[in-house]
Design a protein around this motif. Structure first.
Motif, PDB file in Angstrom:
ATOM      1  N   CYS A 106       0.877  -1.175   0.000  1.00  0.00           N
ATOM      2  CA  CYS A 106       0.000   0.000   0.000  1.00  0.00           C
ATOM      3  C   CYS A 106       0.915   1.226   0.000  1.00  0.00           C
ATOM      4  O   CYS A 106       1.898   1.260   0.754  1.00  0.00           O
ATOM      5  CB  CYS A 106      -0.868  -0.022   1.254  1.00  0.00           C
ATOM      6  SG  CYS A 106      -1.818   1.495   1.529  1.00  0.00           S
ATOM      7  N   ASN A 134      -3.747   1.739   7.602  1.00  0.00           N
ATOM      8  CA  ASN A 134      -2.917   1.504   6.407  1.00  0.00           C
ATOM      9  C   ASN A 134      -1.451   1.807   6.714  1.00  0.00           C
ATOM     10  O   ASN A 134      -0.869   2.791   6.253  1.00  0.00           O
ATOM     11  CB  ASN A 134      -3.377   2.405   5.248  1.00  0.00           C
ATOM     12  CG  ASN A 134      -4.788   2.117   4.786  1.00  0.00           C
ATOM     13  OD1 ASN A 134      -5.663   1.821   5.591  1.00  0.00           O
ATOM     14  ND2 ASN A 134      -5.023   2.212   3.488  1.00  0.00           N
ATOM     15  N   CYS A 192      -2.517   8.148  -0.842  1.00  0.00           N
ATOM     16  CA  CYS A 192      -2.870   6.922  -1.571  1.00  0.00           C
ATOM     17  C   CYS A 192      -2.698   7.214  -3.053  1.00  0.00           C
ATOM     18  O   CYS A 192      -3.348   8.128  -3.581  1.00  0.00           O
ATOM     19  CB  CYS A 192      -4.317   6.539  -1.255  1.00  0.00           C
ATOM     20  SG  CYS A 192      -4.973   5.398  -2.485  1.00  0.00           S
ATOM     21  N   GLU A 220      -9.697   9.386   1.419  1.00  0.00           N
ATOM     22  CA  GLU A 220      -8.306   9.387   0.943  1.00  0.00           C
ATOM     23  C   GLU A 220      -8.151  10.272  -0.293  1.00  0.00           C
ATOM     24  O   GLU A 220      -7.038  10.496  -0.771  1.00  0.00           O
ATOM     25  CB  GLU A 220      -7.859   7.961   0.609  1.00  0.00           C
ATOM     26  CG  GLU A 220      -7.659   7.095   1.840  1.00  0.00           C
ATOM     27  CD  GLU A 220      -7.376   5.637   1.505  1.00  0.00           C
ATOM     28  OE1 GLU A 220      -7.131   5.324   0.322  1.00  0.00           O
ATOM     29  OE2 GLU A 220      -7.411   4.808   2.420  1.00  0.00           O
ATOM     30  N   CYS A 286      -6.537  -0.153  -7.831  1.00  0.00           N
ATOM     31  CA  CYS A 286      -5.404  -0.277  -6.893  1.00  0.00           C
ATOM     32  C   CYS A 286      -4.466  -1.369  -7.414  1.00  0.00           C
ATOM     33  O   CYS A 286      -4.847  -2.541  -7.490  1.00  0.00           O
ATOM     34  CB  CYS A 286      -5.898  -0.615  -5.494  1.00  0.00           C
ATOM     35  SG  CYS A 286      -4.520  -0.925  -4.367  1.00  0.00           S
TER      36      CYS A 286
END
Ligand code: 13P
Ligand code: SF4
Length: 336
Positions: A106, A134, A192, A220, A286
């Motif tokens: 991540c 995260n 992110c 995010e 992602c």
């Protein structure tokens, strides 16, 4: 971490994972192995639809943590990213936790190495460190309280008003929380890489095309996107809105695989992914979640590897702020 060579997702099956018979009914085999291993398959909303469909439980990161903590399965096959599987291991140390692809990281976790975070904490010893889930187990071990996007507001509102707050690693989530709670917060500089791709210019064009469509965004996203949102919240809260909002068309500013659950829950509605700078939303997949595939899920259940291991000294320290999170966010607070 197990090193694995990069293999394109559209490569032929036998190239993607060595030794799997292309004729194998993967879904049936995964179910058979899960039963044989007494395994529970957990999946995040950002996983491929076929993985979501085969999972025993699909949820946001808080739901998945709670489910991992409560399961009586012997094995947790975690279809999500590494920090999520690590959280499951911290909460359920007696279980074998496998992750289909150990490279599923991540960008927020990567932005926050434990040594730098420790120095940040030392520079602000009077601050309480509320850390977004995260992050690595080592960063959790250096934190006071963990939060997810579902319970962050509930947790911050329980911190005495005179206590300054350090928030890591997502600066956009942190800025949104500071705005919503009116608290001054010192923010870590992480982002992110998926949510920061959304383009305000393209979103405005889309909103003009669908003037009645509400916009739901994950916190995010950068402030320029959140400023246009009718709803800001965790993946589960966005899903709830998609299910319950009377509008027929809804614009979704988060990772697009969540739209699979929306389409299952409300097939009569239209969900449109917010665009990236190119006017498309493919850049908002992602890349870490995408590393998990049905083939790798099959292999990890077959071989019980790659396995998540957390050194006991770190696990015990990381457990405390995670337990504090669970105590401070009873189930009724779970759908902000
Ligand atoms: P949720 O906790 O809302 O599921 O979000 C997790 C995540 O990684 C979002 O990018
Ligand atoms: Fe991390 Fe962003 Fe992927 Fe969520 S979407 S796992 S925050 S890189």
């Amino acid at each position: 971490m197990t090193a694995q060579a990069y293999i394109p997702r559209d490569a032929p099956l036998e190239k993607r994972v060595g030794g799997i018979d292309p004729a194998l009914d993967l879904a049936a085999e995964i179910k058979r192995l899960a039963k044989m291993r007494n395994a529970v398959i957990l999946a995040h909303y950002y996983q491929d639809p076929e993985i979501q469909d085969i999972a025993d439980f699909v949820g946001d990161s808080l739901d998945l943590s709670r489910t991992a903590a409560a399961t009586d399965a012997d094995v947790i096959a975690f279809c999500g990213v590494r920090f999520m599987a690590e959280t499951a291991k911290i909460l359920s140390p007696g279980k074998t936790v496998v992750l289909p692809d150990m490279r599923a990281g991540c960008s927020l976790e990567d932005s926050c190495p434990a040594d730098k975070f420790e120095a940040f904490r030392k520079a602000h010893p009077d601050h309480v460190a509320i850390t977004y889930v995260n992050c690595s187990a080592a960063v959790k071990a250096l934190s006071d309280i963990i939060c997810t996007s579902t319970n962050a507001m509930t947790i911050i509102n329980q911190i005495p008003k005179d206590k300054p707050i350090l928030f890591a690693p997502d600066k956009y989530l942190g800025a949104w929380l500071a705005r919503k709670t009116g608290r001054e917060m010192l923010l870590w500089e992480g982002t992110c890489i998926v949510h920061e791709q959304f383009s305000e210019k393209e979103l405005i064009k889309l909103m003009a095309q669908y003037p009645d469509a509400p916009v739901a965004a994950h916190p995010e996203c950068p402030p320029a996107i959140l400023d246009h949102a009718d709803h800001v919240g965790s993946t589960s809260s966005i899903l709830k809105l998609a299910r319950e909002h009377p509008a027929n068309t809804i614009i979704i500013a988060t990772e697009p695989h969540i739209m699979h659950q929306m389409e299952l829950a409300a097939p009569e509605k239209t969900f449109i992914g917010a665009p990236g700078a190119d006017g498309q939303c493919s850049c908002n997949n992602c890349p870490f979640m995408a590393l998990n595939t049905m083939e790798k899920l099959y292999l990890c259940l077959r071989d019980l590897t790659p396995r998540i291991e957390v050194p006991e000294e770190i696990r015990l320290r990381a457990l405390k702020p995670l337990e504090r999170m669970l105590q401070m966010s009873p189930l009724k607070a779970a759908a902000e």
